[in-house]
Design an enzyme around this catalytic site. Structure first.
Site, mmCIF file in Angstrom:
data_model
loop_
_atom_site.group_PDB
_atom_site.id
_atom_site.type_symbol
_atom_site.label_atom_id
_atom_site.label_comp_id
_atom_site.label_asym_id
_atom_site.label_seq_id
_atom_site.Cartn_x
_atom_site.Cartn_y
_atom_site.Cartn_z
ATOM 1 N N ILE A 88 0.873 -1.182 0.000
ATOM 2 C CA ILE A 88 0.000 0.000 0.000
ATOM 3 C C ILE A 88 0.909 1.231 0.000
ATOM 4 C CG2 ILE A 88 -1.813 1.323 1.135
ATOM 5 C CD1 ILE A 88 -2.717 -1.195 2.573
ATOM 6 N N ASP A 89 1.021 1.872 -1.158
ATOM 7 C CA ASP A 89 1.749 3.142 -1.184
ATOM 8 C C ASP A 89 0.715 4.244 -0.991
ATOM 9 O OD1 ASP A 89 4.174 4.671 -1.488
ATOM 10 O OD2 ASP A 89 3.282 5.402 -3.346
ATOM 11 N N ASP A 213 8.702 2.710 -3.266
ATOM 12 C CA ASP A 213 7.729 3.762 -3.586
ATOM 13 C C ASP A 213 7.811 4.168 -5.056
ATOM 14 O OD1 ASP A 213 8.451 5.406 -0.436
ATOM 15 O OD2 ASP A 213 6.814 4.018 -0.905
#
Ligand code: LIP
Length: 268
Positions: A88-89, A213
């Site tokens: 989950i970015d 990321d």
């Protein structure tokens, strides 16, 4: 086990889609913070962990022996193919129910990213790229905005979790803001880089994003014609990551260098 960039991208799409479906199905109205990392605001939820476990399990089943680097689970050694996983970015957005969070999967072969998928789950947008194969969204090829001068650029950025870093990031932002069209802070580096690829913003810069990321979103943006790098001709890194069409990249990074942005206020 060999695979072409296109085959790795297709598998990453399957896995990122399944992880996104699980997250949407299991996200409670108010997710709880499981623990914090670099600061009290750097949060992890149980679903961050569950998503990464799902992703790792699907990779093991499809390509046993591949290496994995994940934000939550760390390093699993393997062969020449390595998966870079951010389950989950935009975790804070996920926590609050804001729409910019993404499952981000990149695949390296011999240390080079050849496949990237960013599934911006709440928006139902799956950005994909394979090395030399272009960047795509919903069957449409993506191209970043070109020929935009700094003074007319819409620039995405983000902030770290520690006060000492945020203090300097605020100083830098105060100097950048008067020089550009405007700033957008969406809260996910992966989604920001895909926004560059899609021409929704003209540039992105940030001090602090981790490799997981920006690995996938960076390939999407590069395959859409943007340049991805650091300052003074260096590679993207947690020190500084900049992304824009080549001319704007030069202008923006040239301004950033004058602001000495790769520093944090001491003590916190
Ligand atoms: C996020 C980054 C974003 C940054 C946020 C946060 P996370 O990653 O993608 O660019 O500005 O502060 O670090 O922590 O949600 O995985």
């Amino acid at each position: 086990m060999g695979a072409t960039p296109a085959e790795l991208t297709a598998l990453a799409v399957e896995i990122a889609t399944e992880a996104g479906e699980m997250l949407l199905a299991k996200r409670p109205a108010r997710p709880e913070v499981l623990e914090t990392k670099s600061s009290p605001t750097d949060v992890v939820t149980a679903l961050d962990r569950a998503a990464e476990e799902l992703i790792r399990g699907r990779i093991r089943r499809a390509r046993p022996g591949d290496a994995v680097l994940g934000e939550e689970g760390g390093v699993t050694e393997g062969g020449a193919v390595r998966w870079i996983v951010d389950p989950i970015d935009g975790t804070v957005n996920f926590l609050y129910g804001l729409p910019d969070w993404a499952v981000s999967l990149a695949v390296e072969v011999d240390g080079r990213v050849v496949a990237g998928v960013v599934n911006v789950v709440p928006r139902g947008e799956v950005f994909t790229a394979s090395l030399g194969g272009g960047a795509w969204l919903a069957g449409e090829r993506l191209r970043c905005n070109e020929g935009v001068p700094l003074s007319r650029a819409l620039v995405a950025t983000g902030f770290g979790y520690r006060p000492g870093r945020r203090a300097v990031q605020g100083e830098v932002l105060a100097k950048v803001l008067p020089e550009v069209r405007d700033i957008r802070r969406a809260g996910s580096a992966a989604a920001d880089l895909c926004a560059v690829a899609a021409g929704r913003v003209d540039a992105y810069y940030e001090r602090g994003p981790q490799y997981w990321d920006y690995a996938a979103g960076g390939l999407v943006a590069s395959e859409a014609g943007a340049r991805l790098g650091g300052l003074r001709g260096g590679p993207p890194s947690p020190e500084m990551t900049v992304c824009a069409a080549p001319g704007l990249f030069e202008e923006l990074s040239g301004l950033l260098v004058t602001l000495d942005p790769e520093r944090d206020r001491s003590g916190d």
